[in-house]
Design a protein around this motif. Structure first.
Motif, PDB file in Angstrom:
ATOM      1  N   ALA A 312      43.783  36.335  35.236  1.00 59.51           N
ATOM      2  CA  ALA A 312      42.599  35.659  35.785  1.00 59.51           C
ATOM      3  C   ALA A 312      41.453  35.680  34.784  1.00 59.51           C
ATOM      4  O   ALA A 312      40.786  34.660  34.566  1.00 59.51           O
ATOM      5  N   LEU A 313      41.220  36.818  34.151  1.00 60.70           N
ATOM      6  CA  LEU A 313      40.150  36.934  33.165  1.00 60.70           C
ATOM      7  C   LEU A 313      40.419  36.056  31.947  1.00 60.70           C
ATOM      8  O   LEU A 313      39.482  35.498  31.359  1.00 60.70           O
ATOM      9  N   SER A 314      41.668  35.920  31.570  1.00 57.70           N
ATOM     10  CA  SER A 314      41.990  35.083  30.415  1.00 57.70           C
ATOM     11  C   SER A 314      41.629  33.623  30.697  1.00 57.70           C
ATOM     12  O   SER A 314      41.166  32.904  29.813  1.00 57.70           O
ATOM     13  N   LYS A 315      41.824  33.195  31.930  1.00 59.43           N
ATOM     14  CA  LYS A 315      41.543  31.804  32.286  1.00 59.43           C
ATOM     15  C   LYS A 315      40.076  31.584  32.624  1.00 59.43           C
ATOM     16  O   LYS A 315      39.537  30.498  32.395  1.00 59.43           O
ATOM     17  N   ALA A 316      39.424  32.632  33.129  1.00 60.70           N
ATOM     18  CA  ALA A 316      38.011  32.516  33.492  1.00 60.70           C
ATOM     19  C   ALA A 316      37.096  32.684  32.288  1.00 60.70           C
ATOM     20  O   ALA A 316      35.968  32.201  32.287  1.00 60.70           O
ATOM     21  N   GLY A 317      37.592  33.370  31.249  1.00 59.62           N
ATOM     22  CA  GLY A 317      36.741  33.664  30.105  1.00 59.62           C
ATOM     23  C   GLY A 317      35.808  34.813  30.425  1.00 59.62           C
ATOM     24  O   GLY A 317      36.126  35.686  31.234  1.00 59.62           O
ATOM     25  N   LYS A 318      34.644  34.843  29.814  1.00 60.08           N
ATOM     26  CA  LYS A 318      33.685  35.916  30.086  1.00 60.08           C
ATOM     27  C   LYS A 318      33.249  35.845  31.544  1.00 60.08           C
ATOM     28  O   LYS A 318      32.858  34.783  32.025  1.00 60.08           O
ATOM     29  N   SER A 319      33.308  36.988  32.228  1.00 56.26           N
ATOM     30  CA  SER A 319      33.032  36.997  33.667  1.00 56.26           C
ATOM     31  C   SER A 319      32.193  38.205  34.032  1.00 56.26           C
ATOM     32  O   SER A 319      32.394  39.296  33.493  1.00 56.26           O
ATOM     33  N   ASP A 320      31.264  38.013  34.955  1.00 57.61           N
ATOM     34  CA  ASP A 320      30.453  39.148  35.406  1.00 57.61           C
ATOM     35  C   ASP A 320      30.775  39.532  36.854  1.00 57.61           C
ATOM     36  O   ASP A 320      31.205  40.645  37.115  1.00 57.61           O
ATOM     37  N   ALA A 321      30.637  38.620  37.770  1.00 56.86           N
ATOM     38  CA  ALA A 321      30.818  38.948  39.190  1.00 56.86           C
ATOM     39  C   ALA A 321      32.294  38.909  39.573  1.00 56.86           C
ATOM     40  O   ALA A 321      32.742  38.099  40.408  1.00 56.86           O
ATOM     41  N   ILE A 322      33.064  39.828  38.998  1.00 53.66           N
ATOM     42  CA  ILE A 322      34.518  39.771  39.216  1.00 53.66           C
ATOM     43  C   ILE A 322      34.946  40.288  40.591  1.00 53.66           C
ATOM     44  O   ILE A 322      36.094  40.096  40.985  1.00 53.66           O
ATOM     45  N   THR A 323      34.031  40.955  41.311  1.00 53.67           N
ATOM     46  CA  THR A 323      34.369  41.405  42.668  1.00 53.67           C
ATOM     47  C   THR A 323      33.779  40.466  43.727  1.00 53.67           C
ATOM     48  O   THR A 323      33.876  40.739  44.921  1.00 53.67           O
ATOM     49  N   SER A 324      33.179  39.370  43.288  1.00 53.39           N
ATOM     50  CA  SER A 324      32.607  38.419  44.249  1.00 53.39           C
ATOM     51  C   SER A 324      33.723  37.656  44.954  1.00 53.39           C
ATOM     52  O   SER A 324      34.821  37.474  44.418  1.00 53.39           O
ATOM     53  N   SER A 325      33.426  37.179  46.155  1.00 52.49           N
ATOM     54  CA  SER A 325      34.431  36.429  46.913  1.00 52.49           C
ATOM     55  C   SER A 325      34.803  35.131  46.187  1.00 52.49           C
ATOM     56  O   SER A 325      35.958  34.686  46.236  1.00 52.49           O
ATOM     57  N   LYS A 326      33.830  34.558  45.476  1.00 61.08           N
ATOM     58  CA  LYS A 326      34.089  33.320  44.747  1.00 61.08           C
ATOM     59  C   LYS A 326      35.148  33.542  43.662  1.00 61.08           C
ATOM     60  O   LYS A 326      36.095  32.759  43.528  1.00 61.08           O
ATOM     61  N   PHE A 327      34.988  34.627  42.889  1.00 61.24           N
ATOM     62  CA  PHE A 327      35.934  34.924  41.812  1.00 61.24           C
ATOM     63  C   PHE A 327      37.313  35.256  42.394  1.00 61.24           C
ATOM     64  O   PHE A 327      38.342  34.770  41.913  1.00 61.24           O
TER      65      PHE A 327
END
Length: 373
Positions: A312-327
């Motif tokens: 998921a991180l590889s496809k999302a790239g740099k990510s901050d809110a990784i525990t958000s419902s959206k992510f």
């Protein structure tokens, strides 16, 4: 003989080292004026290369003993001391038998681990079990440094690692030795900005206000482009500016990745021809193909939840809110709690880095490979 001028490992000479003239001059000036330096930058930007470039300056080699000690893989004070001793002996080896022997003879506590050949050259065969009293061995190392017949420049790479050792007193111990060391200046190099900041800027920590902070960024695009084009031209190859700029932008100017792509582009560009933008994808595919077995093994060892989050991180790239419902919903992850558990494991294993709350996969090529899963 250098077949490819885009060196990937180690240091060859200033000819194959891109720019960093201002940083090299600034670092030397700080050290010569009595400062210890905390050198901070993300991994693969080129901190170690900068230090190597400084240590290979003709005047520095003449006036100082220089030691570069990498403690990234160490897990305790005994391993740190072993890394220090081994690196110092290796640095002294080109200077001759007498210089090496002087260092080896000081290490009385490790006498059984240092052997001498028929010519009197010492070899480092120290096992961790040989370091029975770490304080004693460290005392001997600093005794040598203080009594060396030249001043010493000592760089400790990935210095923040000492804060992870089981014995929480290592920072205090090293600070005491360094504080009373009059014959050396130290470079504390680190890639974990938050950890390094806490070590050197927190009043509660032993190294507080003991160093001058120095940060380095990416090599400027135009200077790096000039460097790359010069080496292509020397081999009767052409590197169009737009090709270099595309590589630089795609990999955010991070030195190691730009250098790796340039190495591959140089290899696949024939003499008398020009490199093209289409060849960037060929170069990347070659690199990913060469590393595919390693990447498969890395992915295989991960528990399912860590594997899911990594992809998921590889496809999302740099990510901050990784525990958000959206992510979580976008990448079909189980729950916030599973993400929290998975990210801890990925951080511990150095698959993922976190800076100022932003997560990304440490190895950009691995991330590219994962996006194709």
């Amino acid at each position: 003989m250098i077949n490819n001028p885009f060196i990937l490992y180690g240091y060859e000479s200033e000819k194959y080292f891109c720019d960093r003239k201002e940083e090299t001059s600034q670092l030397l000036q700080l050290l010569e004026n009595g400062n210890n330096v905390a050198l901070i930058a993300p991994r693969r930007i080129g901190k170690t290369g900068l230090i190597e470039n400084l240590f290979h300056q003709r005047q520095v080699k003449k006036d100082y003993y220089t030691f570069l000690i990498d403690i990234y893989a160490t897990k305790n004070v005994e391993e740190m001391i072993a890394a220090m001793g081994s690196a110092m002996l290796s640095s002294l080896r080109p200077l001759g038998t007498k210089v090496m022997q002087k260092f080896a003879e000081v290490l009385n506590s490790l006498r059984s681990g240092i052997t001498f050949d028929a010519m009197g050259n010492p070899s480092w065969n120290v096992e961790l079990g040989d370091i029975r009293v770490p304080h004693t061995t460290l005392d001997e190392i600093f005794q040598y440094i203080n009594n060396a017949d030249k001043p010493c420049l000592i760089a400790i790479d990935e210095f923040q690692t000492i804060s992870t050792y089981p014995n929480g007193k290592v920072e205090e111990l090293l600070r005491t030795y360094i504080q009373h060391c009059r014959n050396a200046r130290f470079i504390f190099s680190g890639s974990q900005r938050t950890m390094m900041g806490e070590m050197f800027l927190s009043p509660a920590r032993p190294f507080y206000q003991s160093t001058t902070m120095m940060n380095i960024g990416c090599i400027p695009k135009d200077r790096y482009c000039d460097f790359a084009q010069k080496h292509f031209a020397e081999a009767d190859k052409t590197l169009p500016t737009e090709v270099f700029h595309a590589v630089y932008v795609n990999f955010e100017g991070i030195t190691w990745y730009v250098q790796r792509i340039m190495n591959e582009l140089y290899a696949i560009t024939s003499a008398g021809t020009a490199c093209t933008t289409d060849m960037i994808e060929v170069a990347v595919n070659n690199i990913l193909r060469a590393n595919e077995f390693t990447y498969q093994a890395m992915l295989f060892q991960l528990p399912p939840k860590q594997k899911e989050l990594l992809i998921a991180l590889s496809k999302a790239g740099k990510s901050d809110a990784i525990t958000s419902s959206k992510f979580i919903q976008r990448w079909h992850l189980p729950s916030a709690s599973s993400v929290q558990s998975a990210i801890k494991g990925l951080l511990d294993k150095n698959f993922v880095t976190m800076n100022l709350g932003v997560y990304e996969i440490y190895d950009r090529f691995f991330a590219l490979w994962l996006t194709r899963k």
